[in-house]
Design an enzyme around this catalytic site. Structure first.
Site, PDB file in Angstrom:
ATOM      1  N   ARG A 213     110.077 -22.875  64.644  1.00 54.45           N
ATOM      2  CA  ARG A 213     110.373 -22.840  63.203  1.00 54.45           C
ATOM      3  C   ARG A 213     109.696 -24.004  62.504  1.00 54.45           C
ATOM      4  O   ARG A 213     109.197 -23.871  61.374  1.00 54.45           O
ATOM      5  CB  ARG A 213     111.884 -22.881  62.975  1.00 54.45           C
ATOM      6  CG  ARG A 213     112.595 -21.569  63.253  1.00 54.45           C
ATOM      7  CD  ARG A 213     114.045 -21.604  62.823  1.00 54.45           C
ATOM      8  NE  ARG A 213     114.870 -22.390  63.728  1.00 54.45           N
ATOM      9  CZ  ARG A 213     115.614 -21.875  64.716  1.00 54.45           C
ATOM     10  NH1 ARG A 213     115.606 -20.563  64.933  1.00 54.45           N
ATOM     11  NH2 ARG A 213     116.360 -22.653  65.481  1.00 54.45           N
ATOM     12  N   PHE A 229     113.492  -9.384  61.666  1.00 52.78           N
ATOM     13  CA  PHE A 229     114.624  -9.718  62.549  1.00 52.78           C
ATOM     14  C   PHE A 229     115.111 -11.131  62.225  1.00 52.78           C
ATOM     15  O   PHE A 229     115.263 -11.978  63.110  1.00 52.78           O
ATOM     16  CB  PHE A 229     114.224  -9.614  64.029  1.00 52.78           C
ATOM     17  CG  PHE A 229     113.497  -8.354  64.391  1.00 52.78           C
ATOM     18  CD1 PHE A 229     114.191  -7.192  64.689  1.00 52.78           C
ATOM     19  CD2 PHE A 229     112.107  -8.319  64.428  1.00 52.78           C
ATOM     20  CE1 PHE A 229     113.522  -6.023  65.025  1.00 52.78           C
ATOM     21  CE2 PHE A 229     111.422  -7.161  64.762  1.00 52.78           C
ATOM     22  CZ  PHE A 229     112.134  -6.004  65.057  1.00 52.78           C
ATOM     23  N   ASP A 251     116.339  -7.657  58.208  1.00 54.34           N
ATOM     24  CA  ASP A 251     117.191  -7.488  59.379  1.00 54.34           C
ATOM     25  C   ASP A 251     117.998  -6.211  59.197  1.00 54.34           C
ATOM     26  O   ASP A 251     118.391  -5.877  58.066  1.00 54.34           O
ATOM     27  CB  ASP A 251     118.131  -8.685  59.553  1.00 54.34           C
ATOM     28  CG  ASP A 251     118.669  -8.785  60.980  1.00 54.34           C
ATOM     29  OD1 ASP A 251     118.230  -9.703  61.706  1.00 54.34           O
ATOM     30  OD2 ASP A 251     119.514  -7.957  61.368  1.00 54.34           O
ATOM     31  N   ALA A 281     113.486  -2.436  61.059  1.00 53.16           N
ATOM     32  CA  ALA A 281     112.192  -3.113  61.068  1.00 53.16           C
ATOM     33  C   ALA A 281     111.030  -2.129  60.973  1.00 53.16           C
ATOM     34  O   ALA A 281     110.108  -2.328  60.163  1.00 53.16           O
ATOM     35  CB  ALA A 281     112.063  -3.950  62.337  1.00 53.16           C
ATOM     36  N   ASP A 300     110.325 -11.697  65.616  1.00 51.67           N
ATOM     37  CA  ASP A 300     111.216 -12.339  66.591  1.00 51.67           C
ATOM     38  C   ASP A 300     112.375 -11.395  66.901  1.00 51.67           C
ATOM     39  O   ASP A 300     113.526 -11.650  66.532  1.00 51.67           O
ATOM     40  CB  ASP A 300     111.726 -13.673  66.032  1.00 51.67           C
ATOM     41  CG  ASP A 300     112.562 -14.443  67.048  1.00 51.67           C
ATOM     42  OD1 ASP A 300     112.401 -14.193  68.256  1.00 51.67           O
ATOM     43  OD2 ASP A 300     113.381 -15.290  66.633  1.00 51.67           O
ATOM     44  N   CYS A 340     111.938 -12.586  73.813  1.00 52.25           N
ATOM     45  CA  CYS A 340     112.972 -13.396  74.474  1.00 52.25           C
ATOM     46  C   CYS A 340     113.559 -12.653  75.662  1.00 52.25           C
ATOM     47  O   CYS A 340     114.627 -13.002  76.155  1.00 52.25           O
ATOM     48  CB  CYS A 340     114.078 -13.765  73.479  1.00 52.25           C
ATOM     49  SG  CYS A 340     114.994 -12.364  72.823  1.00 52.25           S
TER      50      CYS A 340
END
Length: 396
Positions: A213, A229, A251, A281, A300, A340
């Site tokens: 960030r 997201f 989101d 999205a 993300d 992730c």
């Protein structure tokens, strides 16, 4: 303490200090061994190998120690002190402008099955194994003692992270102190964020994207930014401070958009550069007007693959998502894209992005290869702990 014996030749991973034992490596398990029990592990000849928590799953034992010792209050205090001193050496403790960090990152801190995030003076603790659940109070006390009073409250948040087959009926609660009446605002590089550890995802905030960030500020000046997201809007707030001319946050959760708007207002009250959209999205990417207004896009998404069984579909999902963004972004645009998913390797994620770029025919260059920050350490013996992968791309 019960003893578990390995099959002949199955001790090699433990001799390399890998902290997991899978059920297929065990010679047998006595019916008296219960979920979450502390067990002693020996090789086929009966020689000691390790101590760990037992689970009735394919991942059968999470190793706590490769040397004989007492797993008691002193053990937890020593491990938590070690974790605390690492974060101190990283300059994360006592910084008023940055009081959000991860104190315990599972295997990376030799505490497999445990996550602890710090928000100012509150620790939010998650157990991912029955063994850690059973010793939660001892760990909470060790968090406070190792911090020498810095941590004044420990909130246990494990209702959704423990193995459901263990039937532990865990409840989220304060184990030490009680800040439930307070509206918590924590800081990251001087930016302020509402942290909802009672009802939010994970421990209330995605601590692992702190440095990424911060990086986006370097690229946001004069750009129109799309943050997909967005959850709490961390990338959006950072882009606004970096001098973005416009920031749109997307989101699927209306609650996430409300939280993003609240965090934007907390840092930039009345700023008209930001707008939030509660929308799927892919639907949002598909309706972007042409020519595309965005020259910086952040992808993300939540984990597309939490298990190996979902890997193939995950790779397809990352390819599809990145292709949609690459088709839309302005020439000269910057794409921050992440995975992730622990089950997806760096090579597999990069291949998915490569495939997406090839499908679109855009000329794409890699500017940065990103990963989790230093307070999410990866044990050299446990490469699986490197779960966060990211690329910063320049798109012609």
């Amino acid at each position: 303490m019960k003893t578990l014996q390995l099959r002949k030749g199955k001790e090699s991973s433990l001799l390399r200090f890998h902290p997991w034992i899978f059920s297929g490596a065990l010679a047998s398990v006595d019916e008296s061994v219960a979920e979450g029990d502390l067990v002693r592990v020996v090789d086929a000849k009966g020689q000691f190998l390790a101590l760990g928590h037992y689970e009735k799953s394919s991942l059968a034992v999470r190793i706590l120690s490769f040397t004989p010792c007492n797993i008691d209050a002193a053990f937890w205090h020593e491990r938590l002190t070690e974790a605390w001193e690492l974060r101190r050496s990283l300059g994360l403790i006592g910084r008023r402008e940055n009081n959000i960090f991860r104190l315990v990152h599972g295997e990376g801190d030799r505490l497999p099955g445990l996550i602890v995030d710090i928000y100012d003076h509150t620790a939010v603790m998650q157990a991912h194994s029955a063994g850690m659940h059973y010793v939660r109070q001892a760990i909470a006390d060790a968090i406070v003692s190792s911090s020498k009073g810095w941590v004044t409250a420990v909130y246990y948040k494990s209702e959704t992270t423990l193995p459901y087959k263990a039937h532990l009926d865990a409840k989220n609660e304060y184990l030490v102190g009680d800040d439930s009446s307070a509206t918590e605002v924590a800081q990251e590089y001087g930016l302020r964020f509402h942290i909802d550890w009672l009802n939010g995802q994970k421990t209330g905030f995605f601590v692992d994207q702190r440095e990424n960030r911060h990086l986006i500020e370097r690229y946001a000046h004069g750009r129109s930014v799309l943050n997909m997201f967005c959850y709490t809007g961390g990338f959006s707030v950072s882009a606004l401070r970096g001098g973005a001319t416009l920031v749109h946050s997307v989101d699927a959760s209306a609650k996430a958009i409300d939280l993003t708007n609240a965090n934007v207002a907390l840092n930039f009250p009345g700023d008209t550069r930001h707008e939030g959209f509660a929308e799927d999205a892919f639907h949002f990417l598909g309706r972007i007007p042409q020519p595309c207004p965005y020259d910086l896009i952040v992808l993300d998404p939540p984990a597309f693959a939490k298990h190996q069984s979902a890997l193939r579909n995950a790779i397809k999902g990352y390819t599809r998502l990145n292709a949609a963004a690459l088709r839309q972004i302005k020439p000269g645009g910057i794409l921050f894209t992440f995975s992730c998913s622990q089950a997806v390797s760096k090579e597999q994620f990069r291949l998915a992005v490569f495939t997406a770029a090839a499908e679109t025919g855009r000329h794409v260059r890699i500017l940065h290869q990103l990963h989790q920050p230093a307070d999410h350490p990866v044990s050299i013996y446990h490469p699986e702990g490197e779960y966060l992968k990211g690329l910063v791309l320049y798109v012609s």
